[in-house]
Design a protein around this motif. Structure first.
Motif, PDB file in Angstrom:
ATOM      1  N   ILE A  22      50.039  47.084  33.113  1.00 18.23           N
ATOM      2  CA  ILE A  22      51.236  46.240  32.983  1.00 18.23           C
ATOM      3  C   ILE A  22      51.429  45.422  34.257  1.00 18.23           C
ATOM      4  O   ILE A  22      51.756  44.242  34.196  1.00 18.23           O
ATOM      5  N   LEU A  23      51.212  46.039  35.411  1.00 15.93           N
ATOM      6  CA  LEU A  23      51.325  45.312  36.681  1.00 15.93           C
ATOM      7  C   LEU A  23      50.400  44.091  36.699  1.00 15.93           C
ATOM      8  O   LEU A  23      50.747  43.047  37.247  1.00 15.93           O
ATOM      9  N   GLN A  24      49.244  44.214  36.068  1.00 10.86           N
ATOM     10  CA  GLN A  24      48.280  43.118  36.039  1.00 10.86           C
ATOM     11  C   GLN A  24      48.739  41.957  35.156  1.00 10.86           C
ATOM     12  O   GLN A  24      48.198  40.858  35.254  1.00 10.86           O
ATOM     13  N   LEU A  25      49.738  42.177  34.333  1.00 16.02           N
ATOM     14  CA  LEU A  25      50.253  41.118  33.465  1.00 16.02           C
ATOM     15  C   LEU A  25      51.242  40.202  34.189  1.00 16.02           C
ATOM     16  O   LEU A  25      51.664  39.188  33.635  1.00 16.02           O
ATOM     17  N   HIS A  26      51.626  40.574  35.408  1.00 17.64           N
ATOM     18  CA  HIS A  26      52.578  39.767  36.191  1.00 17.64           C
ATOM     19  C   HIS A  26      52.075  38.330  36.284  1.00 17.64           C
ATOM     20  O   HIS A  26      50.969  38.069  36.758  1.00 17.64           O
ATOM     21  N   ASN A  27      52.920  37.389  35.808  1.00 16.36           N
ATOM     22  CA  ASN A  27      52.547  35.980  35.852  1.00 16.36           C
ATOM     23  C   ASN A  27      53.833  35.159  35.820  1.00 16.36           C
ATOM     24  O   ASN A  27      54.378  34.881  34.753  1.00 16.36           O
TER      25      ASN A  27
END
Length: 155
Positions: A22-27
Protein backbone atom coordinates in the motif's frame (compact mmCIF):
# COMPACT_ATOMS: atom_id res chain seq x y z
CA UNK A 1 -13.19 3.49 -9.83
CA UNK A 2 -13.83 6.68 -7.88
CA UNK A 3 -11.09 8.71 -9.59
CA UNK A 4 -12.52 7.84 -13.02
CA UNK A 5 -15.64 9.87 -12.17
CA UNK A 6 -14.21 12.29 -9.61
CA UNK A 7 -10.72 13.11 -10.88
CA UNK A 8 -10.40 16.05 -8.46
CA UNK A 9 -11.07 13.88 -5.38
CA UNK A 10 -8.11 12.88 -3.24
CA UNK A 11 -7.80 9.64 -1.31
CA UNK A 12 -5.91 10.08 1.97
CA UNK A 13 -4.83 6.74 3.46
CA UNK A 14 -4.03 6.49 7.16
CA UNK A 15 -3.13 3.48 9.26
CA UNK A 16 -0.71 2.48 11.96
CA UNK A 17 0.45 -0.69 10.20
CA UNK A 18 0.22 -0.04 6.46
CA UNK A 19 1.71 -2.87 4.41
CA UNK A 20 4.54 -2.10 1.99
CA UNK A 21 2.33 -2.86 -1.02
CA UNK A 22 0.00 0.00 0.00
CA UNK A 23 2.88 2.37 0.80
CA UNK A 24 4.11 1.81 -2.76
CA UNK A 25 0.81 3.13 -4.12
CA UNK A 26 1.56 6.63 -2.76
CA UNK A 27 1.18 9.03 -5.68
CA UNK A 28 0.29 12.64 -4.90
CA UNK A 29 -0.12 13.47 -8.59
CA UNK A 30 -2.80 10.78 -8.85
CA UNK A 31 -4.47 11.96 -5.62
CA UNK A 32 -3.62 8.79 -3.68
CA UNK A 33 -1.68 9.91 -0.61
CA UNK A 34 -0.47 7.41 1.99
CA UNK A 35 0.45 8.86 5.39
CA UNK A 36 0.74 6.03 7.88
CA UNK A 37 -0.34 6.64 11.48
CA UNK A 38 -2.31 9.83 12.17
CA UNK A 39 -1.58 11.92 15.26
CA UNK A 40 -5.29 12.54 15.69
CA UNK A 41 -7.68 10.17 13.92
CA UNK A 42 -10.64 12.39 14.77
CA UNK A 43 -8.88 15.44 13.35
CA UNK A 44 -8.17 13.66 10.08
CA UNK A 45 -11.71 12.29 9.83
CA UNK A 46 -13.22 15.69 10.65
CA UNK A 47 -11.42 17.20 7.67
CA UNK A 48 -12.62 14.48 5.28
CA UNK A 49 -15.77 14.72 3.18
CA UNK A 50 -16.40 10.95 3.43
CA UNK A 51 -14.73 8.13 5.38
CA UNK A 52 -14.18 5.10 3.15
CA UNK A 53 -13.56 1.89 5.08
CA UNK A 54 -13.97 -1.24 2.93
CA UNK A 55 -13.27 -3.55 5.87
CA UNK A 56 -12.76 -7.23 5.18
CA UNK A 57 -12.18 -8.33 8.79
CA UNK A 58 -12.85 -7.12 12.31
CA UNK A 59 -15.61 -7.40 14.86
CA UNK A 60 -17.68 -5.30 17.19
CA UNK A 61 -17.56 -1.55 17.55
CA UNK A 62 -15.09 0.13 15.20
CA UNK A 63 -13.69 3.35 16.61
CA UNK A 64 -13.18 4.90 13.19
CA UNK A 65 -16.96 4.96 12.70
CA UNK A 66 -17.85 6.36 16.12
CA UNK A 67 -15.15 9.00 15.58
CA UNK A 68 -16.63 9.83 12.17
CA UNK A 69 -20.13 10.08 13.59
CA UNK A 70 -18.93 12.35 16.42
CA UNK A 71 -17.35 14.81 14.00
CA UNK A 72 -20.18 14.55 11.46
CA UNK A 73 -18.37 12.73 8.65
CA UNK A 74 -20.51 10.17 6.79
CA UNK A 75 -18.96 6.87 5.78
CA UNK A 76 -19.08 4.04 3.30
CA UNK A 77 -18.17 0.59 4.53
CA UNK A 78 -18.88 -3.09 4.02
CA UNK A 79 -21.40 -5.23 5.87
CA UNK A 80 -18.56 -6.43 8.05
CA UNK A 81 -17.62 -2.83 8.86
CA UNK A 82 -21.15 -1.93 9.95
CA UNK A 83 -21.69 -5.21 11.80
CA UNK A 84 -22.50 -4.71 15.47
CA UNK A 85 -22.66 -0.93 15.21
CA UNK A 86 -26.34 0.01 14.76
CA UNK A 87 -28.40 -2.95 13.61
CA UNK A 88 -31.79 -1.24 13.79
CA UNK A 89 -30.94 2.19 12.33
CA UNK A 90 -29.97 3.46 8.88
CA UNK A 91 -26.19 3.72 8.47
CA UNK A 92 -24.46 7.10 8.47
CA UNK A 93 -23.74 6.74 4.78
CA UNK A 94 -23.77 3.46 2.89
CA UNK A 95 -22.97 -0.20 3.46
CA UNK A 96 -21.86 -1.99 0.31
CA UNK A 97 -19.72 -5.06 -0.37
CA UNK A 98 -19.42 -5.02 -4.17
CA UNK A 99 -16.46 -2.83 -5.26
CA UNK A 100 -18.34 -1.14 -8.13
CA UNK A 101 -21.38 -0.43 -5.95
CA UNK A 102 -19.07 0.75 -3.15
CA UNK A 103 -17.50 3.28 -5.53
CA UNK A 104 -20.92 4.35 -6.88
CA UNK A 105 -22.37 5.12 -3.46
CA UNK A 106 -19.13 6.80 -2.32
CA UNK A 107 -19.36 9.15 -5.31
CA UNK A 108 -23.03 9.77 -4.65
CA UNK A 109 -22.40 10.54 -0.97
CA UNK A 110 -19.45 12.79 -1.85
CA UNK A 111 -21.43 14.68 -4.50
CA UNK A 112 -24.99 15.04 -3.21
CA UNK A 113 -25.32 17.55 -0.36
CA UNK A 114 -28.81 16.44 0.69
CA UNK A 115 -27.73 12.81 0.90
CA UNK A 116 -24.56 13.79 2.79
CA UNK A 117 -26.57 15.80 5.35
CA UNK A 118 -29.03 12.92 5.81
CA UNK A 119 -26.16 10.49 6.38
CA UNK A 120 -24.61 12.88 8.89
CA UNK A 121 -27.91 13.04 10.82
CA UNK A 122 -28.11 9.22 10.76
CA UNK A 123 -24.68 9.13 12.41
CA UNK A 124 -25.76 11.53 15.14
CA UNK A 125 -28.84 9.37 15.76
CA UNK A 126 -26.73 6.18 15.98
CA UNK A 127 -24.50 7.85 18.57
CA UNK A 128 -27.48 9.00 20.60
CA UNK A 129 -29.34 5.68 20.56
CA UNK A 130 -26.45 3.19 20.75
CA UNK A 131 -23.47 4.99 22.23
CA UNK A 132 -24.87 7.53 24.66
CA UNK A 133 -22.55 7.96 27.63
CA UNK A 134 -25.51 8.72 29.92
CA UNK A 135 -27.29 5.49 28.98
CA UNK A 136 -24.17 3.36 29.44
CA UNK A 137 -23.19 5.14 32.65
CA UNK A 138 -26.58 4.32 34.19
CA UNK A 139 -26.45 0.71 32.93
CA UNK A 140 -22.96 0.34 34.41
CA UNK A 141 -24.06 1.87 37.72
CA UNK A 142 -26.98 -0.59 37.94
CA UNK A 143 -24.69 -3.53 37.14
CA UNK A 144 -22.22 -2.54 39.88
CA UNK A 145 -25.09 -2.11 42.34
CA UNK A 146 -26.46 -5.55 41.44
CA UNK A 147 -23.02 -7.14 41.92
CA UNK A 148 -22.60 -5.41 45.28
CA UNK A 149 -25.96 -6.72 46.48
CA UNK A 150 -25.18 -10.28 45.35
CA UNK A 151 -21.41 -10.27 45.74
CA UNK A 152 -21.13 -13.82 47.12
CA UNK A 153 -23.20 -15.27 44.30
CA UNK A 154 -21.27 -13.23 41.77
CA UNK A 155 -17.94 -14.57 43.03
Amino acid sequence: LIRERLPEAKMHIFGAYIPQQILQLHNEKEGFVVYGRAESAKGVIKNARVLLAPLQFGAGIKGKFTDAMQVGTPSVTTNLGAEGMAPQLPWSGFVEDDPQNFADVAIKLYSEERLWLEAQQNGFRILKEYFSEAIHRERFRRKIQHIREKLQAHR
